[in-house]
Each structure stands twice: as C-alpha cells, then as structure tokens.
Design a protein around this motif. Structure first.
Motif, PDB file in Angstrom:
ATOM      1  N   VAL A  53      28.618 -48.779  31.625  1.00  0.00           N
ATOM      2  CA  VAL A  53      28.830 -49.406  32.925  1.00  0.00           C
ATOM      3  C   VAL A  53      28.019 -50.694  32.948  1.00  0.00           C
ATOM      4  CG1 VAL A  53      28.676 -49.111  35.426  1.00  0.00           C
ATOM      5  CG2 VAL A  53      29.080 -47.115  33.962  1.00  0.00           C
ATOM      6  N   ASP A  54      28.698 -51.829  32.908  1.00  0.00           N
ATOM      7  CA  ASP A  54      28.020 -53.113  32.780  1.00  0.00           C
ATOM      8  C   ASP A  54      27.462 -53.571  34.129  1.00  0.00           C
ATOM      9  OD1 ASP A  54      27.047 -55.524  31.962  1.00  0.00           O
ATOM     10  OD2 ASP A  54      28.981 -56.376  31.360  1.00  0.00           O
ATOM     11  N   SER A  75      25.766 -52.904  46.000  1.00  0.00           N
ATOM     12  CA  SER A  75      25.613 -51.484  45.726  1.00  0.00           C
ATOM     13  C   SER A  75      26.019 -51.166  44.281  1.00  0.00           C
ATOM     14  CB  SER A  75      26.472 -50.678  46.699  1.00  0.00           C
ATOM     15  OG  SER A  75      26.360 -49.306  46.440  1.00  0.00           O
ATOM     16  N   TYR A  76      25.227 -50.347  43.613  1.00  0.00           N
ATOM     17  CA  TYR A  76      25.471 -50.016  42.204  1.00  0.00           C
ATOM     18  C   TYR A  76      26.312 -48.744  42.080  1.00  0.00           C
ATOM     19  CZ  TYR A  76      21.852 -53.292  40.558  1.00  0.00           C
ATOM     20  OH  TYR A  76      21.120 -54.417  40.266  1.00  0.00           O
ATOM     21  N   PRO A  77      27.226 -48.713  41.128  1.00  0.00           N
ATOM     22  CA  PRO A  77      27.955 -47.464  40.863  1.00  0.00           C
ATOM     23  C   PRO A  77      27.036 -46.454  40.180  1.00  0.00           C
ATOM     24  CG  PRO A  77      28.542 -49.109  39.232  1.00  0.00           C
ATOM     25  CD  PRO A  77      27.678 -49.814  40.246  1.00  0.00           C
ATOM     26  N   HIS A  78      27.454 -45.202  40.154  1.00  0.00           N
ATOM     27  CA  HIS A  78      26.637 -44.146  39.550  1.00  0.00           C
ATOM     28  C   HIS A  78      26.727 -44.192  38.029  1.00  0.00           C
ATOM     29  CE1 HIS A  78      24.921 -40.201  38.724  1.00  0.00           C
ATOM     30  NE2 HIS A  78      25.971 -39.960  37.950  1.00  0.00           N
ATOM     31  N   ALA A  79      25.619 -43.832  37.390  1.00  0.00           N
ATOM     32  CA  ALA A  79      25.595 -43.594  35.950  1.00  0.00           C
ATOM     33  C   ALA A  79      24.611 -42.460  35.700  1.00  0.00           C
ATOM     34  CB  ALA A  79      25.182 -44.843  35.182  1.00  0.00           C
ATOM     35  N   GLN A  90      17.464 -43.760  41.172  1.00  0.00           N
ATOM     36  CA  GLN A  90      17.233 -42.438  41.763  1.00  0.00           C
ATOM     37  C   GLN A  90      18.388 -41.482  41.466  1.00  0.00           C
ATOM     38  OE1 GLN A  90      16.772 -43.900  45.767  1.00  0.00           O
ATOM     39  NE2 GLN A  90      14.545 -43.590  45.772  1.00  0.00           N
ATOM     40  N   GLY A  91      19.589 -42.034  41.328  1.00  0.00           N
ATOM     41  CA  GLY A  91      20.763 -41.201  41.103  1.00  0.00           C
ATOM     42  C   GLY A  91      20.995 -40.813  39.654  1.00  0.00           C
ATOM     43  N   ALA A  92      20.225 -41.403  38.736  1.00  0.00           N
ATOM     44  CA  ALA A  92      20.400 -41.105  37.314  1.00  0.00           C
ATOM     45  C   ALA A  92      19.661 -39.828  36.924  1.00  0.00           C
ATOM     46  CB  ALA A  92      19.893 -42.268  36.469  1.00  0.00           C
TER      47      ALA A  92
END
Length: 351
Positions: A118-119, A126-130, A155-157
């Motif tokens: 995900v580049d 807002s960032y997409p999830h990875a 935080q979501g990684a």
C-alpha cells in the motif's frame, strides 16, 4: 573484462510508479532482467548473482555501494514475516523511500505474502489500513506530535517496525502508550536491513560482541561484503543482556574535548530523557583549544532551550559536556532515512 558473468544495473527514477519498482525487483531476483539500483548508484554492471545494489547514505564517511543477492533479500523477508507471524494475504504499507533498503524490504515482504504494498509515501489525509508497516523514529515522533492521520494508521497495524536510526526509550514508551505495537529493528544495508528485532536475532541470524565492543553479525542475510570468519563486524558498540542485543552507539561517535571523552549518543540520550518532545542532534567541530568542540542542534525556535540544554548536560554528565553552541533549526538535516547529517551540521557552525 569478461562480461558474461555480469549483469546490467538499472536504477529507477522518481517518476516511476510502485508497480514499476515491483516489476523491476521481481526481474532482478531472477535472471530475467537487470539488477536493481537502489539510490544514487554509479556502477553500471554487477556480478550475475547480484540482484540489488544499494547506495549507502555515507553519514559518517565515504558513500558505498552494497551488493545483495536474491538469497540474502529473500532470507531477510522470510525471517521478518516469520518473526511478525505475518500470514498470506496480510498487507504492508510503504512509508519509506525506495532509494533505501528499508523501502525495498517492504516490497519483498509484501511479495512473499502475495499482496500489493500500500503506497503511502506521499499520502495526505486519512490513511487506509495495513497489517504491517515500517518507519523511522522521526516518523513516529511526527505521528505522536502532529500527524493524527498517521497515528491512526500506526495504531491500526498489527506491528510497526521502527529502525534506520536510534529509537530512544522515551519515544518508544510514548508510542506504546498511544497504542502502537512497536518492534525496534537493528541492521543496515550490509545485513539486508533490519535483522535483529527487539534485541532478538531473526531466523538464521546470529550476533556476538567483539573484543573491542563492536557488534558482529552472521547469517544468510549478509551482503556480498568482507567478512571475518563469516562475521560482519559493524561500527556499532553493543552489549548482550539476558540474551538480547542492546546497541550502545557508534564506535566512532566518541569525541575528545579538552582531554575528556564525550559520547555523542550519550549526549543525545540524556537530552531525550529530559526533553522527550524535542528532536536533537549532537555533533562536533575541530577546535584549536579543546581539540574537538561539542555542539547541539535542536529542531525548535525556543531561545530558552539553549540554556536549559546546557544546564541539563552539565548537571547530568559534567562541565565538559557543556556545548560550545546550541543551534535552533526549523528542521534537522538528514541523510538516508532518519539519520542525522552531522557533516552538514558541522558546516553550519563553520560558516
């Protein structure tokens, strides 16, 4: 020269897309295409078994080109994903430049998991999830202090690799308190990037401390470099505590000022303990009176910080740690990813 055992080196520019890099890397890992040049490489050909040529930052010396085989790159990616318990289908986000081994490693790990990276290198908003990502300490600092979108992404990684430069204990603690699962990595281009995670060697990697205190590394991740009985001897000092590696600092970052030894890493660590929200760098310049003079650069506009830093260092370390100057800068100069450019800082003082 016999060119039959060599292959061309191809370097991609900033206009090339991420798919271009992935395609070029896939071909470089096989015999289907040229080796991939990473950063400002000058060589036009390498041995046929070399897949990646990395130009190091040269933050403390002459820039070098490090040659890596497909086997070393694959061993690194495999061991990293295994340590993190990454599974097929998991995703990696790319927050690091592809001119550095750390950025290439993100592509390698994603390829092994059968997913597209995900580049997010120039992402805004807002960032997409990875599931996983890799950053340098400066990016962690920015996420905690000014970039809430990046903070949410981290935080979501499942895990966030932090390397490329020294990660202070205070900054790590701040990140953990914010809910980020940080894994501190240690390595360099010569070891295919990070090969020791949270003080633990990745699969197949081993470390020891040499008689002079320098860290030694062996394993399948090593580049095509000079070795001492299979060991690559780094320029970093370390110690082993409870079986885990603790990096003390560079073997060449100790200056002698007025007959006193001063570790630039120790200076920075002491400031970080007292001022965890400051970005600082210790460096030196030649001095006719003291031999070498200590200076501090701070990413700040607060004039009061100058005297406060001097007082803290004198109280904690001694009068010999009082800096000759404290520079206030809008941004600390960097070379590579997350590494402070001490040579440029010294030039600022000399001008």
């Amino acid at each position: 020269m016999d060119t039959s055992s060599h292959r061309e080196v191809r370097t991609l520019g900033p206009t090339h897309t991420l798919p271009d890099y992935v395609s070029a890397l896939e071909k470089a890992l096989t015999a289907d295409g040229p080796a991939l040049g990473c950063g400002p490489v000058h060589s036009t050909s390498v041995r046929s078994d070399i897949s990646l040529l990395v130009a190091t930052s040269g933050s403390t010396g002459t820039p070098k080109e490090i040659a890596l085989t497909a086997a070393a790159l694959t061993a690194s990616a495999t061991a990293s994903n295994k340590f993190l318990e990454a599974a097929k289908g998991d995703t990696w986000s790319l927050l690091l430049p592809l001119t550095h081994i750390a950025g290439i490693n993100v592509l390698m790990r994603a390829m092994q998991l059968g997913t597209e990276p995900v580049d997010l290198r120039n992402h805004v908003g807002s960032y997409p999830h990875a599931d996983f990502t890799a950053i340098v300490p400066t990016q962690l600092f920015n996420a905690l202090n000014e970039n809430s979108d990046l903070l949410k992404h981290l935080q979501g990684a499942k895990a966030v690799l932090v390397g490329g430069a020294s990660l202070s204990q205070d900054l790590r603690a701040q990140g953990a308190a914010a809910g980020i699962n940080i894994v501190a990595t240690y390595g360099m281009s010569e070891t295919s990037g990070g090969c020791i995670y949270d003080g633990v060697a990745l699969d197949g990697v081993a470390f020891e401390i040499a008689s002079d205190g320098r860290i030694k590394i062996s394993g399948p991740v090593l580049a095509d470099i000079e070795k001492d009985n299979g060991w690559f001897i780094t320029q970093d000092l370390g110690k082993i505590v409870d079986g885990k590696l603790q990096v003390i600092g560079r073997a060449d970052d100790v200056i002698i000022s007025g007959g006193e030894n001063i570790s630039l890493s120790a200076i920075e660590a002491e400031i970080n303990r007292k001022f965890p929200n400051l970005l600082v760098a210790a460096f030196s310049t030649p001095d006719s009176k003291w031999g070498q003079a200590l200076h501090i650069a701070v990413q700040s506009t607060d004039e009061k910080i100058k005297s406060e830093l001097s007082d803290v260092l004198v109280q904690a370390i001694g009068s010999h740690a009082k800096p000759k100057s404290v520079l206030l800068l809008d941004k600390l100069p960097q070379i590579g990813i997350g590494k402070i450019d001490r040579i440029s800082l010294a030039k600022l003082v000399s001008e």
